[in-house]
Write an enzyme that holds these catalytic residues in place. Structure first.
Site, PDB file in Angstrom:
ATOM      1  N   MET A   1       6.795   5.090   4.425  1.00 19.14           N
ATOM      2  CA  MET A   1       7.443   3.932   3.438  1.00 19.14           C
ATOM      3  C   MET A   1       8.320   2.838   3.397  1.00 19.14           C
ATOM      4  SD  MET A   1       7.950   7.499   0.222  1.00 19.14           S
ATOM      5  CE  MET A   1       6.843   6.333  -0.553  1.00 19.14           C
TER       6      MET A   1
ATOM      7  N   CYS B   1      -1.489  -0.602   4.421  1.00 13.30           N
ATOM      8  CA  CYS B   1      -1.214  -1.180   3.497  1.00 13.30           C
ATOM      9  C   CYS B   1      -2.431  -2.357   2.670  1.00 13.30           C
ATOM     10  CB  CYS B   1      -0.124  -2.653   4.642  1.00 13.30           C
ATOM     11  SG  CYS B   1       0.600  -2.886   3.115  1.00 13.30           S
TER      12      CYS B   1
ATOM     13  N   ASN C   1      -2.688  12.470   4.287  1.00 12.69           N
ATOM     14  CA  ASN C   1      -1.804  12.205   3.559  1.00 12.69           C
ATOM     15  C   ASN C   1      -2.262  11.311   2.481  1.00 12.69           C
ATOM     16  OD1 ASN C   1      -0.588   8.424   3.492  1.00 12.69           O
ATOM     17  ND2 ASN C   1       0.702  10.702   3.261  1.00 12.69           N
ATOM     18  N   GLY C   2      -1.373  12.015   1.015  1.00 18.43           N
ATOM     19  CA  GLY C   2      -2.015  11.682  -0.298  1.00 18.43           C
ATOM     20  C   GLY C   2      -1.125  12.166  -1.155  1.00 18.43           C
TER      21      GLY C   2
ATOM     22  N   GLY D   1       4.840  12.018   1.427  1.00 20.76           N
ATOM     23  CA  GLY D   1       5.184  10.920   0.627  1.00 20.76           C
ATOM     24  C   GLY D   1       7.023  10.976  -0.329  1.00 20.76           C
ATOM     25  N   ARG D   2       6.143  10.249  -1.255  1.00 21.92           N
ATOM     26  CA  ARG D   2       6.007  10.535  -3.306  1.00 21.92           C
ATOM     27  C   ARG D   2       7.439  12.196  -2.483  1.00 21.92           C
ATOM     28  NH1 ARG D   2       2.887   7.541  -5.903  1.00 21.92           N
ATOM     29  NH2 ARG D   2       1.177   8.078  -3.883  1.00 21.92           N
TER      30      ARG D   2
END
Length: 351
Positions: free
Chosen positions: A33, A117, A217-218, A241-242
Site C-alpha cells: 500500500m 495502479c 486481493n480485495g 490490505g485495508r
C-alpha cells in the site's frame, strides 16, 4: 498472445517451475500500500506473522536517477521472518534491469511489478494498469526484464482496464510465459478504482485456468473472510490490505494463533512501532505514522471519531502514546469491531 499449448502440470512440476511461493511463511499476506508498507510497517507486520511482505510503490526511474528518498524506500529490515519483495513501477523495461542489482543488495527476495495502479499520473506514463491494455506488449516487457535480472519476478494486476476490457486471462498468460513466479490479482478494474466489490468469481476462474500461482486481493476485512476466500477460490494465497490496517492481529487470527485477548495489545503495538520508527525518521514523520496507526486500530470502537480528531492535533510522541494508552485501556473490555467487506474505509492505495 498466441502462447504454445502445454500439457497440464503435476504438483511436483509446479513446485519446480514456481519455487518462490514455496518459501512463503503462510498464505495470508500483507498487500502493498502506497505510503503505508514502508520499512518500519513491514517489520511490524512481519512480527505479526504476515505471510509475505511487499514494499510500497517505488519508482524505477527514481532509482535510476539515484534519488535518496527513493533509495530509502527499498531498504529491507534485518532478519525478516518471511519473503520480502520490492514493488516497482515504470514504463521503461531497461530501468528495472538497471535497478535490480540495488534492490538485490538491499536484501529483497524478489521484484514485484505493479500493473494495477489506477492513479492518473501513473497510467498516463504507460505504467500501472495501462500495461494491461496490450497483453502482447506486456509479455515482451516482462520477458525482457526477467531475462536480464537475477531476482525472481512477480506481478500485481487488476482484472483489466474496464468491464468492457477484461484482459486478466491474457495478462496472466503473458506473465506466466515471461517467467514470473506468481500473479497477484486485485479483483477490480482500473475504471472501478477502489469502488464497488472485488470480483472473486473472476479471480477463481483465472486460478482454474492456469497453473501459475495466483494470489487474490480485495475486500478482505476479517480472518473468516480470508480463510473462506482462500478455500473457495482455490488461490494460492490472499493479500489483506485495508483490513490489516485497523486489525493488525488479522494474520494471527487467520492462523488460529490469536488468543481471546489481543496480544500484543494495541498500546504495545503502538510502542513497538515507535521503537521501529525512531531510528529511521525525524520527529515529525514519526509522530505522523504513530497517529495513523493509533486511529486505524481505534476505528470501529465507541469514541473513535473524537479520538481521531484529537490525535491529529497532538504534536509530540509522548502525547500520542499517552492518549493512545487512555483510549485503548478504555475500550479493552469491549468486543472487537467487526467489519463488512462492502464498508468504505481508506478508499485508496495503489493496486
Amino acid at each position: 498472445m498466441n502462447a504454445p499449448i502445454q500439457k497440464p502440470m503435476t504438483m511436483a512440476d509446479t513446485d519446480t517451475a514456481y519455487p518462490l511461493i514455496q518459501r512463503m511463511r503462510n498464505p495470508f499476506w500483507m498487500a502493498p500500500m502506497s505510503g503505508i508498507t514502508d520499512l518500519c510497517y513491514r517489520q511490524l507486520l512481519d512480527e505479526m506473522d504476515a505471510g509475505v511482505l511487499i514494499s510500497e510503490l517505488v519508482s524505477a526511474k527514481g532509482l535510476v536517477f539515484s534519488s535518496d528518498r527513493t533509495f530509502k524506500m527499498i531498504r529491507v529490515h534485518e532478519n525478516p521472518g518471511t519473503l520480502v519483495g520490492i514493488q516497482l513501477f515504470g514504463e521503461d523495461a531497461d530501468d528495472y534491469v538497471r535497478v535490480a542489482p540495488s534492490v538485490q543488495q538491499q536484501g529483497a527476495d524478489f521484484i514485484d511489478i505493479n500493473l494495477g495502479c489506477p492513479v492518473k499520473k501513473v497510467v498516463k506514463k504507460g505504467c500501472g494498469a495501462a500495461l494491461m491494455r496490450d497483453p502482447e506488449k506486456l509479455h515482451a516487457f516482462l520477458k525482457h526484464i526477467r531475462s536480464n535480472i537475477d531476482l525472481p519476478l512477480t506481478v500485481k494486476m487488476r482484472t483489466g482496464w474496464s468491464h468492457d476490457e477484461l484482459t486478466i486471462h491474457e495478462c496472466v498468460d503473458a506473465a506466466k510465459h515471461a517467467g514470473c513466479q506468481w500473479v497477484a490479482i486485485h479483483g477490480r478494474t482500473r475504471v472501478q478504482g477502489y469502488g464497488g466489490l472485488a470480483d472473486w468469481e473472476l479471480i477463481a476462474d483465472v486460478k482454474r485456468k492456469t497453473d501459475i500461482p495466483i494470489i487474490g486481493n480485495g475486500d478482505i476485512r476479517s480472518a473468516d473472510r480470508a480463510r473462506t476466500l482462500l478455500e473457495e477460490s482455490g488461490v494460492d494465497a490472499v493479500m489483506i490490505g485495508r483490513g490489516a490496517l485497523r486489525d493488525p492481529w488479522i494474520f494471527k487470527e487467520c492462523l488460529g494463533t490469536l488468543g481471546e485477548t489481543l496480544s500484543p495489545t494495541p498500546l504495545e503495538l503502538l510502542e513497538r512501532f515507535h521503537q521501529l520508527l525512531h531510528p529511521v525518521y525525524d520527529t515529525r514523520r514519526t509522530v505522523l505514522y504513530l497517529r495513523k496507526l493509533a486511529v486505524w486500530m481505534a476505528y470501529g470502537y465507541p469514541g473513535a471519531a473524537a479520538f481521531r480528531g484529537m490525535m491529529f492535533q497532538l504534536p509530540a510522541v509522548k502525547e500520542v502514546l499517552k492518549e493512545g494508552a487512555v483510549f485503548f485501556r478504555g475500550v479493552a473490555g469491549l468486543p472487537r469491531p467487526r467489519f463488512d467487506e462492502a464498508e468504505a474505509f481508506m478508499m485508496g492505495g495503489h493496486g
